[in-house]
Design an enzyme around this catalytic site. Structure first.
Site, PDB file in Angstrom:
ATOM      1  N   TYR A 154       0.805  -1.141   0.091  1.00  0.00           N
ATOM      2  CA  TYR A 154       0.099   0.076  -0.078  1.00  0.00           C
ATOM      3  C   TYR A 154       0.923   1.608   0.100  1.00  0.00           C
ATOM      4  O   TYR A 154       0.591   2.354  -0.727  1.00  0.00           O
ATOM      5  CB  TYR A 154      -0.788  -0.062   1.209  1.00  0.00           C
ATOM      6  CG  TYR A 154      -1.999   1.083   1.461  1.00  0.00           C
ATOM      7  CD1 TYR A 154      -3.157   1.107   0.823  1.00  0.00           C
ATOM      8  CD2 TYR A 154      -1.572   2.112   2.073  1.00  0.00           C
ATOM      9  CE1 TYR A 154      -4.069   2.095   0.953  1.00  0.00           C
ATOM     10  CE2 TYR A 154      -2.473   3.228   2.180  1.00  0.00           C
ATOM     11  CZ  TYR A 154      -3.825   3.235   1.544  1.00  0.00           C
ATOM     12  OH  TYR A 154      -4.713   4.094   1.925  1.00  0.00           O
ATOM     13  N   LYS A 158       0.859   4.127  -2.877  1.00  0.00           N
ATOM     14  CA  LYS A 158       0.583   5.588  -2.512  1.00  0.00           C
ATOM     15  C   LYS A 158       1.715   6.339  -2.867  1.00  0.00           C
ATOM     16  O   LYS A 158       1.663   7.544  -3.608  1.00  0.00           O
ATOM     17  CB  LYS A 158       0.128   5.486  -1.237  1.00  0.00           C
ATOM     18  CG  LYS A 158      -1.100   4.732  -0.906  1.00  0.00           C
ATOM     19  CD  LYS A 158      -2.326   5.373  -1.870  1.00  0.00           C
ATOM     20  CE  LYS A 158      -3.623   4.644  -1.650  1.00  0.00           C
ATOM     21  NZ  LYS A 158      -4.652   5.091  -2.314  1.00  0.00           N
TER      22      LYS A 158
HETATM   23  P1  NAI Z   1     -13.590   3.076   1.066  1.00  0.00           P
HETATM   24  O1  NAI Z   1     -13.192   1.426   1.136  1.00  0.00           O
HETATM   25  O2  NAI Z   1     -14.724   3.510   1.855  1.00  0.00           O
HETATM   26  O3  NAI Z   1     -13.755   3.250  -0.534  1.00  0.00           O
HETATM   27  C1  NAI Z   1     -13.051   2.592  -1.484  1.00  0.00           C
HETATM   28  C2  NAI Z   1     -13.740   2.351  -2.688  1.00  0.00           C
HETATM   29  O4  NAI Z   1     -13.065   1.876  -3.864  1.00  0.00           O
HETATM   30  C3  NAI Z   1     -15.012   1.235  -2.371  1.00  0.00           C
HETATM   31  O5  NAI Z   1     -16.267   2.089  -2.885  1.00  0.00           O
HETATM   32  C4  NAI Z   1     -14.522   0.099  -3.250  1.00  0.00           C
HETATM   33  O6  NAI Z   1     -15.794  -0.760  -3.696  1.00  0.00           O
HETATM   34  C5  NAI Z   1     -13.695   0.882  -4.604  1.00  0.00           C
HETATM   35  N1  NAI Z   1     -12.784  -0.020  -5.301  1.00  0.00           N
HETATM   36  C6  NAI Z   1     -11.848  -0.959  -4.622  1.00  0.00           C
HETATM   37  N2  NAI Z   1     -11.353  -1.477  -5.533  1.00  0.00           N
HETATM   38  C7  NAI Z   1     -11.861  -1.138  -6.673  1.00  0.00           C
HETATM   39  C8  NAI Z   1     -11.673  -1.442  -7.845  1.00  0.00           C
HETATM   40  N3  NAI Z   1     -11.026  -2.602  -8.401  1.00  0.00           N
HETATM   41  N4  NAI Z   1     -12.401  -1.046  -9.046  1.00  0.00           N
HETATM   42  C9  NAI Z   1     -13.288  -0.056  -8.758  1.00  0.00           C
HETATM   43  N5  NAI Z   1     -13.535   0.418  -7.365  1.00  0.00           N
HETATM   44  C10 NAI Z   1     -12.974  -0.258  -6.469  1.00  0.00           C
HETATM   45  O7  NAI Z   1     -12.254   3.606   1.272  1.00  0.00           O
HETATM   46  P2  NAI Z   1     -12.018   5.289   1.497  1.00  0.00           P
HETATM   47  O8  NAI Z   1     -11.156   5.256   2.823  1.00  0.00           O
HETATM   48  O9  NAI Z   1     -12.860   6.077   1.043  1.00  0.00           O
HETATM   49  O10 NAI Z   1     -10.621   5.285   0.547  1.00  0.00           O
HETATM   50  C11 NAI Z   1     -10.775   6.051  -0.749  1.00  0.00           C
HETATM   51  C12 NAI Z   1      -9.067   6.213  -1.244  1.00  0.00           C
HETATM   52  O11 NAI Z   1      -8.527   7.140   0.003  1.00  0.00           O
HETATM   53  C13 NAI Z   1      -8.298   5.038  -1.249  1.00  0.00           C
HETATM   54  O12 NAI Z   1      -7.385   5.378  -2.205  1.00  0.00           O
HETATM   55  C14 NAI Z   1      -7.777   5.194   0.053  1.00  0.00           C
HETATM   56  O13 NAI Z   1      -6.278   4.050  -0.040  1.00  0.00           O
HETATM   57  C15 NAI Z   1      -7.297   6.485   0.331  1.00  0.00           C
HETATM   58  N6  NAI Z   1      -7.006   6.832   1.663  1.00  0.00           N
HETATM   59  C16 NAI Z   1      -7.820   6.431   2.780  1.00  0.00           C
HETATM   60  C17 NAI Z   1      -7.612   6.727   4.095  1.00  0.00           C
HETATM   61  C18 NAI Z   1      -8.199   6.196   5.290  1.00  0.00           C
HETATM   62  O14 NAI Z   1      -7.836   6.326   6.088  1.00  0.00           O
HETATM   63  N7  NAI Z   1      -9.649   5.826   5.070  1.00  0.00           N
HETATM   64  C19 NAI Z   1      -6.163   7.361   4.168  1.00  0.00           C
HETATM   65  C20 NAI Z   1      -5.617   7.561   3.016  1.00  0.00           C
HETATM   66  C21 NAI Z   1      -6.052   7.591   2.000  1.00  0.00           C
END
Ligand code: NAI
Length: 248
Positions: A154, A158
């Site tokens: 990860y 990133k």
């Molecule tokens: P989340 O799990 O709530 O949302 C992620 C979304 O990506 C989900 O709707 C999922 O269905 C979709 N997804 C996953 N694999 C996929 C694929 N192969 N094709 C299409 N859609 C796909 O997570 P969150 O927290 O909203 O994460 C959003 C972004 O923010 C991610 O890139 C994550 O790495 C990043 N992020 C999140 C943090 C956190 O602490 N929640 C911190 C820093 C970055």
């Protein structure tokens, strides 16, 4: 006045968490929004939160499938008359120590969190060029700057997104396309449900603000980058709504 009136935004990873909050905010700011995610049910739930005046569409797509991404972006452009803004918030996270990490686990995370970002940027750029310019906003992570334990794949993905965005910013600037990363700190979304309580306790203790953020606290950073004039001078940058976890 609504800040995104007349704009078309594609939000990938729109079914949950940060992507869903960004889609809802962009809709309330007057944008047409194309919601894309691999979860059809999640996209429909987000659609109900997009209560702005402009059109909303749904696209089920897996970002690891280049041809499917190309087709979904073409469908969104067709349905909305073009694309001005791409947000890629799709991501997965699996905690596993590097000494136990299998090549399959590595590939899975790199495939979604880095290659998926390449696919969406690669196939949205021609639509933006057709439109005379655009904004690409990718959700990276502060871990891509700082590193972190149990998440080598990860962290590498990133850091890769932050580097990729700098390269894209340079190559796409002549086409009037601005490319930036958002690198949030820990945010309370379903993504981090799988992290161990130890990991979360240690991380919380590191944060000057002392708490994780919410998706609604990240979304305004995407709006800043997407809107004009607020985002006009940003390209190749990494903005950090991160509770003070990283101070570059
Ligand atoms: P989340 O799990 O709530 O949302 C992620 C979304 O990506 C989900 O709707 C999922 O269905 C979709 N997804 C996953 N694999 C996929 C694929 N192969 N094709 C299409 N859609 C796909 O997570 P969150 O927290 O909203 O994460 C959003 C972004 O923010 C991610 O890139 C994550 O790495 C990043 N992020 C999140 C943090 C956190 O602490 N929640 C911190 C820093 C970055």
């Amino acid at each position: 006045m609504a800040q995104l009136e007349g704009k078309v935004a594609v939000v990938v990873g729109a079914a949950s968490g940060i992507g869903a909050a960004i889609a809802a905010l962009f809709s309330s700011e007057g944008a047409q929004v194309a919601l894309a995610d691999r979860s059809a049910a999640g996209v429909e739930a987000t659609r109900a939160r997009c209560i702005g005046p402009a059109k909303v569409s749904s696209h089920v797509v897996d970002v690891t499938d280049a041809a499917a991404v190309e087709a979904a972006l073409a469908a969104a452009a067709e349905e909305h008359g073009g694309i001005d803004i791409l947000v890629n918030s799709a991501g997965i996270l699996e905690e596993v120590p590097v000494l136990e990490m299998t090549p399959e686990a590595w590939d899975r995370t790199i495939g979604v969190d880095l290659t998926g970002v390449f696919h969406t940027a690669r196939y949205v750029a021609p639509h933006m060029i057709e439109r005379g310019g655009g904004r690409i906003i990718n959700v990276a992570s502060q871990l891509g700057i700082k590193g972190g334990t149990g998440l080598a794949h990860y962290v590498a993905a990133k850091a890769g997104v932050i580097g990729l965005d700098k390269a894209l910013a340079l190559e796409l600037a002549p086409h009037n396309i601005l490319v930036n990363s958002i690198a949030p700190g820990p945010i309370e979304t379903p993504l981090i449900d799988g992290l161990s309580e130890d990991w979360k306790r240690d991380k919380r203790a590191e944060l000057p603000i002392g708490r994780f953020g919410t998706a609604e606290e990240v979304a305004p950073t995407a709006l800043l980058l997407a809107a004009s004039p607020s985002g006009d001078l940003y390209t190749g940058q990494t903005l950090g709504p991160n509770s003070g976890d990283v101070m570059p």
